[in-house]
Design an enzyme around this catalytic site. Structure first.
Site, PDB file in Angstrom:
ATOM      1  N   CYS A 135       0.822  -1.227   0.000  1.00  0.00           N
ATOM      2  CA  CYS A 135       0.000   0.000   0.000  1.00  0.00           C
ATOM      3  C   CYS A 135       0.845   1.261   0.000  1.00  0.00           C
ATOM      4  CB  CYS A 135      -0.946   0.002   1.197  1.00  0.00           C
ATOM      5  SG  CYS A 135      -2.002  -1.444   1.265  1.00  0.00           S
ATOM      6  N   HIS A 271      -3.506   7.053   3.431  1.00  0.00           N
ATOM      7  CA  HIS A 271      -3.897   5.772   2.829  1.00  0.00           C
ATOM      8  C   HIS A 271      -5.233   5.376   3.442  1.00  0.00           C
ATOM      9  CE1 HIS A 271      -4.163   1.694   1.650  1.00  0.00           C
ATOM     10  NE2 HIS A 271      -3.690   1.175   2.764  1.00  0.00           N
ATOM     11  N   ASN A 301     -10.421  -0.139   0.581  1.00  0.00           N
ATOM     12  CA  ASN A 301      -8.961   0.016   0.564  1.00  0.00           C
ATOM     13  C   ASN A 301      -8.441  -0.405  -0.810  1.00  0.00           C
ATOM     14  OD1 ASN A 301      -6.198  -0.384   0.786  1.00  0.00           O
ATOM     15  ND2 ASN A 301      -6.291  -1.276   2.839  1.00  0.00           N
TER      16      ASN A 301
HETATM   17  O1  UT7 Z   1      -3.765  -1.642   3.830  1.00  0.00           O
HETATM   18  C1  UT7 Z   1      -3.499  -2.949   4.247  1.00  0.00           C
HETATM   19  C2  UT7 Z   1      -3.160  -3.033   5.681  1.00  0.00           C
HETATM   20  N1  UT7 Z   1      -4.244  -3.548   6.472  1.00  0.00           N
HETATM   21  C3  UT7 Z   1      -4.948  -2.795   7.324  1.00  0.00           C
HETATM   22  O2  UT7 Z   1      -4.774  -1.611   7.407  1.00  0.00           O
HETATM   23  C4  UT7 Z   1      -5.923  -3.488   8.237  1.00  0.00           C
HETATM   24  C5  UT7 Z   1      -5.958  -2.842   9.617  1.00  0.00           C
HETATM   25  N2  UT7 Z   1      -6.933  -3.505  10.456  1.00  0.00           N
HETATM   26  C6  UT7 Z   1      -8.268  -3.269  10.372  1.00  0.00           C
HETATM   27  O3  UT7 Z   1      -8.707  -2.436   9.568  1.00  0.00           O
HETATM   28  C7  UT7 Z   1      -9.180  -4.004  11.314  1.00  0.00           C
HETATM   29  O4  UT7 Z   1      -8.406  -4.754  12.214  1.00  0.00           O
HETATM   30  C8  UT7 Z   1     -10.180  -4.955  10.585  1.00  0.00           C
HETATM   31  C9  UT7 Z   1     -11.233  -4.121   9.831  1.00  0.00           C
HETATM   32  C10 UT7 Z   1      -9.444  -5.852   9.605  1.00  0.00           C
HETATM   33  C11 UT7 Z   1     -10.918  -5.810  11.609  1.00  0.00           C
HETATM   34  O5  UT7 Z   1     -11.573  -4.977  12.552  1.00  0.00           O
HETATM   35  P1  UT7 Z   1     -11.387  -5.257  14.124  1.00  0.00           P
HETATM   36  O6  UT7 Z   1     -12.222  -4.270  14.814  1.00  0.00           O
HETATM   37  O7  UT7 Z   1      -9.914  -5.260  14.419  1.00  0.00           O
HETATM   38  O8  UT7 Z   1     -12.046  -6.702  14.295  1.00  0.00           O
HETATM   39  P2  UT7 Z   1     -11.375  -8.083  14.742  1.00  0.00           P
HETATM   40  O9  UT7 Z   1     -10.497  -8.621  13.682  1.00  0.00           O
HETATM   41  O10 UT7 Z   1     -10.817  -7.919  16.128  1.00  0.00           O
HETATM   42  O11 UT7 Z   1     -12.667  -9.004  14.827  1.00  0.00           O
HETATM   43  C12 UT7 Z   1     -13.720  -8.728  15.775  1.00  0.00           C
HETATM   44  C13 UT7 Z   1     -14.837  -9.714  15.520  1.00  0.00           C
HETATM   45  C14 UT7 Z   1     -14.371 -11.161  15.429  1.00  0.00           C
HETATM   46  O12 UT7 Z   1     -15.375 -11.961  16.016  1.00  0.00           O
HETATM   47  P3  UT7 Z   1     -15.224 -12.496  17.552  1.00  0.00           P
HETATM   48  O13 UT7 Z   1     -13.959 -13.316  17.558  1.00  0.00           O
HETATM   49  O14 UT7 Z   1     -15.124 -11.256  18.389  1.00  0.00           O
HETATM   50  O15 UT7 Z   1     -16.476 -13.273  17.757  1.00  0.00           O
HETATM   51  C15 UT7 Z   1     -14.315 -11.448  13.958  1.00  0.00           C
HETATM   52  O16 UT7 Z   1     -14.495 -12.812  13.646  1.00  0.00           O
HETATM   53  O17 UT7 Z   1     -15.465  -9.430  14.246  1.00  0.00           O
HETATM   54  C16 UT7 Z   1     -15.497 -10.632  13.444  1.00  0.00           C
HETATM   55  N3  UT7 Z   1     -15.395 -10.260  12.050  1.00  0.00           N
HETATM   56  C17 UT7 Z   1     -16.476  -9.970  11.294  1.00  0.00           C
HETATM   57  N4  UT7 Z   1     -17.788  -9.962  11.566  1.00  0.00           N
HETATM   58  C18 UT7 Z   1     -18.620  -9.615  10.568  1.00  0.00           C
HETATM   59  C19 UT7 Z   1     -14.271 -10.104  11.303  1.00  0.00           C
HETATM   60  N5  UT7 Z   1     -14.616  -9.724  10.068  1.00  0.00           N
HETATM   61  C20 UT7 Z   1     -15.963  -9.631  10.037  1.00  0.00           C
HETATM   62  C21 UT7 Z   1     -16.898  -9.276   9.031  1.00  0.00           C
HETATM   63  N6  UT7 Z   1     -18.209  -9.273   9.344  1.00  0.00           N
HETATM   64  N7  UT7 Z   1     -16.507  -8.909   7.782  1.00  0.00           N
END
Ligand code: UT7
Length: 345
Positions: A135, A271, A301
């Site tokens: 990115c 970004h 993104n």
């Molecule tokens: O440019 C590339 C570099 N990458 C990034 O910049 C990514 C940076 N990170 C993020 O943007 C965030 O961490 C994410 C958007 C990827 C995830 O958000 P989060 O608030 O960190 O969620 P998490 O991964 O901690 O997941 C929380 C919960 C989980 O469920 P449990 O374990 O709490 O029951 C996930 O399984 O949300 C669940 N989950 C979803 N639920 C519904 C993860 N993805 C989804 C989804 N829909 N799409």
């Protein structure tokens, strides 16, 4: 699942390298974009996997993303954005000394997307190659362009960020499939008046965090092999924390090197990885959201294309004026990061 390492990403674990621009100044003379017509909304994704519009909107700020049709290539999208930028800059392709394309999703390992763009533009002879820093690719490519103009090895450079990330997504993985989108953005760089254009840079990488965002079966070196997993994988929450930190540290570094205060930034074009990352960093930098360019709601993104796409929208909407201090800042897989402060010409 992402490869497991004991490394925990911390941006404060590495010293940052930053510097004041030197030599002949360069500036952005025109910007252009291209986004595929097809749009995939959060509601469309609800029908494809266990996710919801509410979750995606609240956790990322994304409402929809543009997705390339089958058969649409990275070089075609890059060329469309390039043509728009050349028109805005009133530059003929024949005047280009260099074409740089930042991309992590080229149409193949080689030839470069840049050479395909050059062919489409009918601009043979210019130097053309791709830059891969995930990115951060667009900012890295901008810095190369600026260096060539600074040292008078080039006068006119086309820099493009172009991605067809939908080809690298596993649409059964809700952790990544909802985040990314396709698109291209371009900028034409030309020499500027003393005191205008790019003022300072902060660029770096921390390979200890290589496993945080990956694509392909990298442990087997099997990117192009038949059994390769071609999909994006990432440790989202870890990258989130890293991103907020590195945004703040980069902004502080480039402003210090340019000799301006953080509150003198007129527009920050970050970004577009996650609205919550941008919002958290903006609060800690002390920038009101009126001075931040955000369009992740529309595009998701788009990796190396996200900064030029957001910059073009800001320019088109009259949010950037001559003399404004504009901060461009990115981060990505590698881990990599890059930022520049420029005085809009
Ligand atoms: O440019 C590339 C570099 N990458 C990034 O910049 C990514 C940076 N990170 C993020 O943007 C965030 O961490 C994410 C958007 C990827 C995830 O958000 P989060 O608030 O960190 O969620 P998490 O991964 O901690 O997941 C929380 C919960 C989980 O469920 P449990 O374990 O709490 O029951 C996930 O399984 O949300 C669940 N989950 C979803 N639920 C519904 C993860 N993805 C989804 C989804 N829909 N799409």
């Amino acid at each position: 699942m992402a490869i497991s390492t004991n490394y925990r990403t911390r941006s404060d674990a590495v010293p940052l390298r930053s510097f004041k621009a030197k030599g002949r100044p360069s500036a952005i003379a025109g910007v252009g974009v291209y986004a595929p017509e097809r749009v995939l909304t959060n509601f469309d994704l609800e029908k494809m996997m266990d996710t919801s519009d509410k979750w995606i909107t609240e956790r990322t700020g994304i409402h929809r993303r543009h997705i390339a049709d089958e058969g649409t290539t990275t070089f075609e999208m890059a060329t469309r954005a390039a043509r728009a930028a050349l028109e805005a800059a009133e530059v003929s392709p024949k005047d280009l000394d260099m074409i740089l394309v930042g991309t992590s999703s080229p149409d193949g390992p080689f030839p470069s997307v840049a050479c395909r763009v050059q062919n489409e533009l009918d601009a043979p002879g210019s130097v053309a190659w791709d830059t891969l820093a995930a990115c951060t690719s667009f900012v890295y490519a901008l810095s190369i362009a600026d260096s060539f103009i600074a040292t008078e090895r080039a006068d006119t450079v086309l820099v493009i960020g172009a991605e067809v990330l939908s080809r690298l997504l596993d649409f059964t993985d809700r952790g990544t499939a909802v985040i990314f989108g396709d698109g291209a953005g371009a900028a034409v760089l030309k020499p500027a008046q003393e005191g205008a254009g790019f003022l300072s840079w902060c660029l770096g990488s921390d390979g200890r965090g290589f496993a945080q965002v990956t694509c392909g079966n990298i442990e087997k070196g099997a990117y192009a092999a038949k059994d390769a997993n071609p999909y994006i994988d990432m440790v989202g929450p870890d990258v989130f924390k890293f991103a907020v930190d590195i945004f703040i540290r980069q902004a502080t570094e480039v402003c210090a090197k340019a000799g301006i205060a953080l509150d003198e930034i007129d527009l920050w074009v970050p970004h577009q990885a996650n609205f919550r990352i941008i919002d958290a960093a903006a609060r800690r930098i002390g920038l009101p959201m009126e001075r931040v360019a955000v369009n992740i709601d529309e595009y998701g993104n788009t990796s190396s294309a996200s900064i030029p796409i957001a910059l073009e929208e800001a320019v088109r909407k009259g949010r950037v004026n001559s003399g404004d201090h504009v901060l461009l800042a990115g981060f990505g897989s590698g881990l990599t990061w890059g930022a520049t402060l420029l005085k809009w010409a």
